[in-house]
Design a protein around this motif. Structure first.
Motif, PDB file in Angstrom:
ATOM      1  N   ALA A   1      -5.794   3.739   8.167  1.00 53.09           N
ATOM      2  CA  ALA A   1      -5.488   3.948   9.528  1.00 53.09           C
ATOM      3  C   ALA A   1      -3.955   2.931   9.660  1.00 53.09           C
ATOM      4  O   ALA A   1      -3.164   3.808  10.316  1.00 53.09           O
ATOM      5  CB  ALA A   1      -6.383   3.344  10.525  1.00 53.09           C
ATOM      6  N   SER A   2      -4.001   2.071   9.062  1.00 60.79           N
ATOM      7  CA  SER A   2      -2.674   1.261   8.976  1.00 60.79           C
ATOM      8  C   SER A   2      -1.530   1.975   8.323  1.00 60.79           C
ATOM      9  O   SER A   2      -0.143   1.917   8.752  1.00 60.79           O
ATOM     10  CB  SER A   2      -2.848   0.067   8.409  1.00 60.79           C
ATOM     11  N   MET A   3      -1.952   2.853   7.203  1.00 58.03           N
ATOM     12  CA  MET A   3      -0.971   3.829   6.445  1.00 58.03           C
ATOM     13  C   MET A   3      -0.349   4.798   7.694  1.00 58.03           C
ATOM     14  O   MET A   3       0.968   4.747   7.762  1.00 58.03           O
ATOM     15  CB  MET A   3      -1.321   4.369   5.329  1.00 58.03           C
ATOM     16  N   TYR A   4      -1.300   5.395   8.264  1.00 55.71           N
ATOM     17  CA  TYR A   4      -0.788   6.445   9.224  1.00 55.71           C
ATOM     18  C   TYR A   4       0.309   5.861  10.604  1.00 55.71           C
ATOM     19  O   TYR A   4       1.227   6.484  10.925  1.00 55.71           O
ATOM     20  CB  TYR A   4      -2.134   7.106   9.795  1.00 55.71           C
ATOM     21  N   ARG A   5      -0.526   4.664  10.998  1.00 57.67           N
ATOM     22  CA  ARG A   5       0.479   4.055  11.854  1.00 57.67           C
ATOM     23  C   ARG A   5       1.750   3.436  11.570  1.00 57.67           C
ATOM     24  O   ARG A   5       2.784   3.558  12.144  1.00 57.67           O
ATOM     25  CB  ARG A   5      -0.318   3.103  12.471  1.00 57.67           C
ATOM     26  N   THR A   6       1.967   2.944  10.258  1.00 59.30           N
ATOM     27  CA  THR A   6       3.244   2.487   9.898  1.00 59.30           C
ATOM     28  C   THR A   6       3.956   3.675   9.440  1.00 59.30           C
ATOM     29  O   THR A   6       5.137   3.488   9.582  1.00 59.30           O
ATOM     30  CB  THR A   6       2.951   1.757   8.346  1.00 59.30           C
ATOM     31  N   HIS A   7       3.464   4.670   9.038  1.00 55.71           N
ATOM     32  CA  HIS A   7       4.447   5.879   8.891  1.00 55.71           C
ATOM     33  C   HIS A   7       5.047   6.243  10.400  1.00 55.71           C
ATOM     34  O   HIS A   7       6.298   6.716  10.507  1.00 55.71           O
ATOM     35  CB  HIS A   7       3.512   7.204   8.214  1.00 55.71           C
ATOM     36  N   GLY A   8       4.162   6.221  10.982  1.00 55.47           N
ATOM     37  CA  GLY A   8       4.609   6.785  12.577  1.00 55.47           C
ATOM     38  C   GLY A   8       5.877   5.730  13.269  1.00 55.47           C
ATOM     39  O   GLY A   8       6.248   6.168  14.367  1.00 55.47           O
ATOM     40  N   SER A   9       5.785   4.437  12.767  1.00 50.98           N
ATOM     41  CA  SER A   9       6.832   3.652  13.229  1.00 50.98           C
ATOM     42  C   SER A   9       7.916   3.496  12.344  1.00 50.98           C
ATOM     43  O   SER A   9       9.029   4.043  12.415  1.00 50.98           O
ATOM     44  CB  SER A   9       5.995   2.270  13.512  1.00 50.98           C
TER      45      SER A   9
END
Length: 757
Positions: free
Chosen positions: A687-695
């Motif tokens: 989940a951290s990977m997806y949020r980091t990609h989105g920011s």
């Protein structure tokens, strides 16, 4: 302390802006002292004794600071009408204020037109211009003369050379660039008036220097403007707002201009290697600013009612750590260039280290000042997204192992390419075939005996030469050996003078008495052509000048020098300490041979420094390794591609690997820093990977796309190293963003290193 500083900027924005403008104006006033340099010592090795030897040789035997004009007639140049046209052209050149003399077939001393005895040779000067030459013999002399054949005149007698000396009394003091530029402009204008009846090309070391400066000046101005324009268009497409276009561009341009003024104030001269510093600083500053913009927009969307000042402070507080860390690691990457032996590479590393610091400072000072002085921007309803970034997250999640396998294959192929890297390139290949400099050098190389001089200086032989018949025979054999080498064009030495004397003595070597007559009684003008460039009684030295054919297809500079050195020692019995290689060819070869060593040193140094820094930054060996390992791929990809495509390392491409590492590491720091923040929310790696990609992934991707397209503008340059620099910088940016948005997150998910926010 930083919070207090940021608060001061926001509470006193008008005063802060005034102080900033004072600094900017003061620094910009120094741009008038900014200058470019393409002289021999600007392309020398640090501590290279050969540069000093080169200048000493120039002082002893004469400077190579001369312009050469190749003149190709529609018929034989000995034709009366053609000689008259050549005379008119020469006189027009002499009419240029900066031109003191022109040496042509009209002015050189003739020895067989008619054939002269030794006594006659020593008593008179015969030239075409003074009317004493017997024209029925001239054609034969130019075709067979050991001095002029394949040197001043081509084999078919349709091409000749005009030499325009520009040297001063001190060969280490080159002609001022502005004076040289004006002189060459006038010469080219004069050439244009005579092109109807002859094909004319300009060449020579000063012309190369002038044109290189012209090309890099053009690239510096035109392509910097083009990069700004392209970055503006892409920012407009990404952000759909004038504010988010003008602000990053203004800050980036200001940062680059500040560094330009500082370079002028320090007195640093920009060389071929550092010519793209302006574009690089635009990129570095823009990268920091885009990260600030993206973070501000993200905070503003999550807290639309927050005060503008609070949003700005939060943006600065949250971004100062990753931006400061990326600045430190980028400085480390550029500082690694100081491990090179090439002085301009060292200067470029220091120059960019300072420039990156300026990029950070100007971004974090100008951004809050401009933001607080302008109205609060409206918050868009939609969230910043770029489909490609989210797709990379999905690919990383679903096909991570395939990504690893694919990248391993890329690494293996790249490594095979690295083994094929070479440094063998020529001056001619630095310029497009459509340019005059390429056409002129090519023509002179093929028709007039080569272009770049390889000089061999023998010590303690000048005085013995006149008395020792055996030594004279040895020198003759060396001359013949050099002349027999396929990649060597015209060879000139004291043996050339000896062959003239032999021809004037019925084919017999003159005895001591006749030899001294020939030497001492020869007219001064003839001595300046035959003796002084090749023998010095003052230093007791002899000099060979072998002009190398740069266009020879299998030319290997270092191998050629080593072969000649071996033959002089083993075949001719000379002590290896008794002779030295020098000249432009040798200086350039020394530089090329150092590139491999410099490349290895810089890459090894930057990885060691950055790994150690990561240990302190992340306080985790595993996290440091996971950050560094993926970022070896961009530099390997670039070097491997160069090897596979037979693109040699040169003065500009040698810097790209270190820059690629610096760019990749910057992305890794931003990504890991944000990953740690996101991981602290739920301790979920995926989940951290997806949020980091989105920011932060968006900011990384925006920067890469903007900069890559900007650098591709350099493919329009006339200077081939600039073209390669632009292409490989784009490759570096794109490959760095791909590995940091695919391989790096996948490794974090697989190995699950301990995260500390």
């Amino acid at each position: 302390m930083l919070n207090s500083f940021f608060n001061l900027l926001i509470k006193k924005p008008a005063w802060s802006l005034v102080l900033l403008l004072i600094v900017i104006v003061t620094t910009l006033s120094q741009i008038q002292y900014f200058s470019l340099d393409a002289s021999s010592d600007s392309l020398s090795l640090e501590g290279d004794d050969n540069l000093e030897l080169y200048f000493e040789t120039q002082k002893t035997f004469g400077s190579d600071e001369s312009l050469i004009i190749s003149y190709t007639a529609k018929e034989s140049i000995i034709n009366a009408d053609q000689l008259e046209h050549l005379r008119s052209f020469r006189d027009s050149l002499l009419g240029i204020e900066e031109v003191d003399s022109v040496i042509s077939i009209l002015d050189v001393t003739l020895f067989k037109s008619p054939p002269l005895s030794l006594v006659e040779l020593a008593s008179d000067v015969i030239t075409i211009d003074n009317g004493k030459a017997d024209m029925s013999f001239v054609e034969s002399e130019f075709q067979s003369s050991p001095i002029y054949a394949n040197n001043l005149v081509s084999k078919d007698l349709r091409t000749t050379a005009l030499l325009i000396p520009l040297s001063s009394t001190d060969p280490t003091v080159i002609v001022d660039d502005e004076i040289l530029k004006g002189t060459i402009t006038k010469i080219r204008s004069t050439m244009d008036e005579y092109r109807n009846d002859a094909s004319l090309f300009l060449g020579g070391v000063p012309m190369i220097r002038n044109d290189v400066i012209a090309y890099i000046t053009s690239d510096l101005i035109l392509f910097s403007l083009a990069v700004v324009l392209i970055m503006s268009i892409i920012l407009a497409i990404i952000f759909h707002s004038i504010r988010w276009v003008l602000m990053p561009i203004m800050i980036s341009v200001t940062g680059a201009l500040l560094m330009t003024g500082l370079i002028g104030a320090i007195g640093w001269k920009v060389t071929v290697i550092s010519a793209n510093f302006f574009s690089l600083l635009l990129v570095m500053t823009l990268s920091v600013t885009i990260h600030l913009v993206v973070r501000y927009r993200e905070l503003a969307k999550n807290n639309p009612e927050a005060e503008l000042s609070n949003l700005i402070i939060q943006t600065l507080e949250q971004m100062i750590k990753p931006c400061w860390l990326t600045t430190i690691t980028t400085i480390a990457a550029f500082a690694s260039l100081t491990m090179s032996n090439v002085r301009p590479v060292i200067d470029f590393g220091l120059m960019m280290s300072i420039g990156v610091s300026i990029a950070l400072l100007i971004s974090f000072i100008a951004f809050p000042i401009l933001m607080i002085l302008l109205p609060k921007p409206k918050v868009d309803n939609h969230i910043d997204q770029f489909p490609m970034v989210q797709k990379l997250a999905i690919i990383t999640d679903k096909f991570g192992r395939q990504i690893i396998v694919a990248l391993i294959l890329i690494v293996l192929v790249s490594l095979s390419g690295v083994t094929k890297l070479s440094v063998e390139n020529s001056f001619i290949d630095y310029f497009k075939k459509s340019t005059e400099i390429n056409q002129g050098l090519n023509f002179i190389d093929q028709e007039l005996g080569g272009t770049v001089p390889l000089e061999i200086v023998f010590d303690d032989l000048a005085s013995a030469y006149w008395a020792d018949e055996g030594l004279r025979e040895d020198i003759h054999q060396v001359h013949q050996y050099l002349d027999s080498i396929d990649s060597v064009g015209k060879v000139l030495s004291i043996d050339t003078f000896m062959q003239v004397l032999i021809e004037s003595n019925n084919g017999k070597a003159p005895n001591g008495f006749l030899l001294m007559i020939g030497k001492n009684q020869m007219p001064e003008f003839a001595k300046s052509q035959l003796l002084r460039p090749h023998i010095s009684d003052e230093t007791d030295q002899l000099r060979f000048v072998a002009r190398i054919k740069e266009t020879y297809p299998t030319l290997e500079r270092n191998e050629l020098i080593n072969d000649i050195n071996k033959k002089l020692v083993e075949k001719f019995g000379f002590n290896p300490e008794s002779f030295h290689f020098t000249g432009s060819f040798t200086l350039y070869n020394n530089l090329l041979q150092s590139l491999f060593d410099s490349q290895i040193k810089t890459i090894a140094t930057v990885f060691v420094i950055i790994f150690v820094m990561f240990l302190f930054i992340f306080r985790s060996t595993s996290l440091a390794l996971l950050a560094v390992i993926p970022n070896t791929i961009p530099s390997l990809l670039i070097l491997g591609t160069m090897g596979l495509a037979n693109i040699p390392l040169d003065l500009m491409t040698i810097t790209i690997a270190a820059i690629a590492i610096g760019i990749g590491i910057d992305n890794a720091i931003h990504y890991i820093n944000r990953f740690q923040v996101e991981f602290a929310k739920d301790s979920d790696y995926l989940a951290s990977m997806y949020r980091t990609h989105g920011s932060i992934g968006l900011a990384i991707f925006y920067t890469a796309i903007t900069v890559s397209i900007g650098f591709l503008v350099l493919v329009l340059s006339n200077f081939i190293p600039s073209i390669y620099f632009g292409i490989f910088m784009a490759v570096a940016m794109l490959s760095a963003v791909l590995v940091n948005l695919t391989l790096l997150p996948k490794l974090l998910i697989i190995f699950k290193p301990k995260m500390k926010d």
